[in-house]
Design an enzyme around this catalytic site. Structure first.
Site, mmCIF file in Angstrom:
data_model
loop_
_atom_site.group_PDB
_atom_site.id
_atom_site.type_symbol
_atom_site.label_atom_id
_atom_site.label_comp_id
_atom_site.label_asym_id
_atom_site.label_seq_id
_atom_site.Cartn_x
_atom_site.Cartn_y
_atom_site.Cartn_z
ATOM 1 N N TYR A 252 0.828 -1.221 0.000
ATOM 2 C CA TYR A 252 0.000 0.000 0.000
ATOM 3 C C TYR A 252 0.861 1.270 0.000
ATOM 4 O O TYR A 252 0.450 2.284 -0.570
ATOM 5 C CB TYR A 252 -1.016 -0.023 1.152
ATOM 6 C CG TYR A 252 -2.149 -0.978 0.842
ATOM 7 C CD1 TYR A 252 -3.139 -0.614 -0.072
ATOM 8 C CD2 TYR A 252 -2.187 -2.252 1.393
ATOM 9 C CE1 TYR A 252 -4.158 -1.496 -0.408
ATOM 10 C CE2 TYR A 252 -3.210 -3.147 1.065
ATOM 11 C CZ TYR A 252 -4.189 -2.759 0.164
ATOM 12 O OH TYR A 252 -5.191 -3.635 -0.190
ATOM 13 N N ARG B 241 1.585 1.949 -3.588
ATOM 14 C CA ARG B 241 0.416 2.480 -4.309
ATOM 15 C C ARG B 241 0.099 3.910 -3.871
ATOM 16 O O ARG B 241 -0.331 4.741 -4.675
ATOM 17 C CB ARG B 241 -0.778 1.534 -4.103
ATOM 18 C CG ARG B 241 -0.554 0.219 -4.863
ATOM 19 C CD ARG B 241 -1.637 -0.780 -4.612
ATOM 20 N NE ARG B 241 -2.936 -0.345 -5.091
ATOM 21 C CZ ARG B 241 -4.081 -0.912 -4.724
ATOM 22 N NH1 ARG B 241 -4.073 -1.926 -3.879
ATOM 23 N NH2 ARG B 241 -5.212 -0.473 -5.201
ATOM 24 N N GLN C 176 -15.432 1.277 -6.258
ATOM 25 C CA GLN C 176 -14.656 0.214 -5.605
ATOM 26 C C GLN C 176 -13.198 0.662 -5.480
ATOM 27 O O GLN C 176 -12.402 -0.007 -4.838
ATOM 28 C CB GLN C 176 -14.717 -1.064 -6.436
ATOM 29 C CG GLN C 176 -16.117 -1.639 -6.584
ATOM 30 C CD GLN C 176 -16.137 -2.759 -7.618
ATOM 31 O OE1 GLN C 176 -15.867 -3.911 -7.319
ATOM 32 N NE2 GLN C 176 -16.464 -2.412 -8.851
ATOM 33 N N HIS D 45 -14.765 0.182 -0.929
ATOM 34 C CA HIS D 45 -13.598 -0.631 -0.558
ATOM 35 C C HIS D 45 -12.526 0.185 0.165
ATOM 36 O O HIS D 45 -11.378 -0.243 0.251
ATOM 37 C CB HIS D 45 -12.999 -1.326 -1.793
ATOM 38 C CG HIS D 45 -13.880 -2.425 -2.330
ATOM 39 N ND1 HIS D 45 -13.722 -2.965 -3.589
ATOM 40 C CD2 HIS D 45 -14.939 -3.081 -1.770
ATOM 41 C CE1 HIS D 45 -14.641 -3.906 -3.784
ATOM 42 N NE2 HIS D 45 -15.391 -3.989 -2.693
ATOM 43 N N CYS E 225 0.448 4.542 16.720
ATOM 44 C CA CYS E 225 -0.941 5.002 16.564
ATOM 45 C C CYS E 225 -1.052 6.352 17.277
ATOM 46 O O CYS E 225 -0.712 6.448 18.461
ATOM 47 C CB CYS E 225 -1.871 3.965 17.196
ATOM 48 S SG CYS E 225 -3.539 4.581 17.471
ATOM 49 N N GLU F 13 -14.351 -4.163 -22.338
ATOM 50 C CA GLU F 13 -14.807 -5.416 -22.949
ATOM 51 C C GLU F 13 -15.958 -5.962 -22.102
ATOM 52 O O GLU F 13 -16.158 -5.497 -20.981
ATOM 53 C CB GLU F 13 -13.641 -6.416 -22.967
ATOM 54 C CG GLU F 13 -13.119 -6.666 -21.572
ATOM 55 C CD GLU F 13 -11.768 -7.368 -21.532
ATOM 56 O OE1 GLU F 13 -11.095 -7.436 -22.570
ATOM 57 O OE2 GLU F 13 -11.413 -7.847 -20.449
#
Ligand code: BJW
Length: 241
Positions: free
Chosen positions: A58, A61, A95, A113, A140, A208
């Site tokens: 992640y 990305r 999504q 998502h 955190c 497609e």
């Protein structure tokens, strides 16, 4: 297609709408699942086994999304224009975890998502905006404990976000449009059945025919940057005529 100004529209989008912006799809031959194991990077069990690997997936990305070359394309922009000009509710259910719909101007938007630019505390469940890399050492902010954050994304076996709101929208809409999704992943792949059950018309706009192509009444096949603006133009022509 018989739709009139004022009717509600629900639009489901998938990775195909962001492909021409430079982001990879999942199941195409050059897609993400050709290079990464779905079980290792997109399941809670994979994260429990190897959180470093999932964070690296992640992080890469998130960094790719920050590349200035990655911008909303004409399909994202057309959907924002539709929301702006259509005299009725337009809801985009995506999504995708990228932020290209927001950047294009879509406001009535659900990320079913999750979102790449958010993380969630495993201790407090609070969702935080996040643009940095995440590691197993990242503390955190709520508890100060290291390793307490996870990407705010929905993995296989987890329940997608805002399902109640999506269900209500599918029951009310007069038109359901699916754009750039292969139709492999549920519950999104079942939305067309749900919408049609409640009387909506259905259109697939995809490069497609998708897995569930036969479920749609109308199809347009081609690159999203061409077929989405053309379809939106067709709808908006009804407003001005
Ligand atoms: C273009 C284009 C261009 C290219 N222009 N087009 C057995 C049967 C049925 C269901 C299940 C089952 N076993 C397990 C399940 C459930 C499971 C599931 O569906 N599995 C299937 C694989 C079988 N689903 C879940 O676990 C979900 N949760 C769930 O079901 O909870 C239970 C529940 C639900 C509801 C109420 C109560 C309980 C969770 C699914 C989580 C999906 N997560 C991922 C990864 C996380 C996010 C991330 O990392 O990005 O989400 S997987 C991945 O697939 C990602 C995507 O959002 C998702 C869909 O992919 P998408 O968008 O369709 O991409 P592609 O690549 O598949 O397709 C792209 C399309 O674009 C192609 O058709 C191209 O042709 C086209 N295209 N270029 C237009 N230029």
């Amino acid at each position: 297609m018989q739709i009139k100004p004022g009717d509600r529209i629900v639009i489901l989008t998938g990775a195909g709408i962001s492909k021409e912006s430079g982001l990879d799809t999942f199941r195409d031959p050059d897609g993400i699942w050709a290079r990464h194991s779905l079980e290792e990077v997109a399941t809670p069990a994979g994260f429990a086994r190897n959180p470093e690997l999932v964070h690296a997936f992640y992080n890469a990305r998130r960094r790719a999304l920050a590349d200035p070359d990655i911008q909303p394309n004409t399909a994202h922009l057309a959907l924002a224009e539709l929301e702006d000009k259509w005299p009725g509710e337009v809801l985009v259910v995506t999504q995708n975890i990228d932020d290209l719909h927001e950047r294009a101007g879509s406001r009535n938007l659900i990320h079913m998502h999750g979102e790449l630019l958010k993380v969630r505390s495993l201790h407090t469940h609070r969702v935080l905006e996040w643009r940095e890399d995440l590691t197993v050492e990242t503390p955190c902010p709520d508890t100060g404990q290291p390793g307490g954050l996870r990407p705010h994304v929905v993995w296989f076996g987890e329940i997608p976000l805002e399902m109640e709101r999506i269900g209500e929208a599918l029951e009310r809409c007069a038109l359901f449009v699916s754009i750039g999704t292969s139709g492999h992943v549920y519950p999104a792949a079942g939305f067309v059945r749900e919408a049609r059950l409640f009387g909506a018309q259905s259109v697939e706009l995809n490069l497609e025919p998708s897995e569930g192509s036969d479920l749609f009444e109308r199809h347009q096949h081609g690159p999203a940057t061409e077929i989405v603006p053309a379809f939106v133009g067709e709808l908006l022509a009804q407003v001005s005529s």
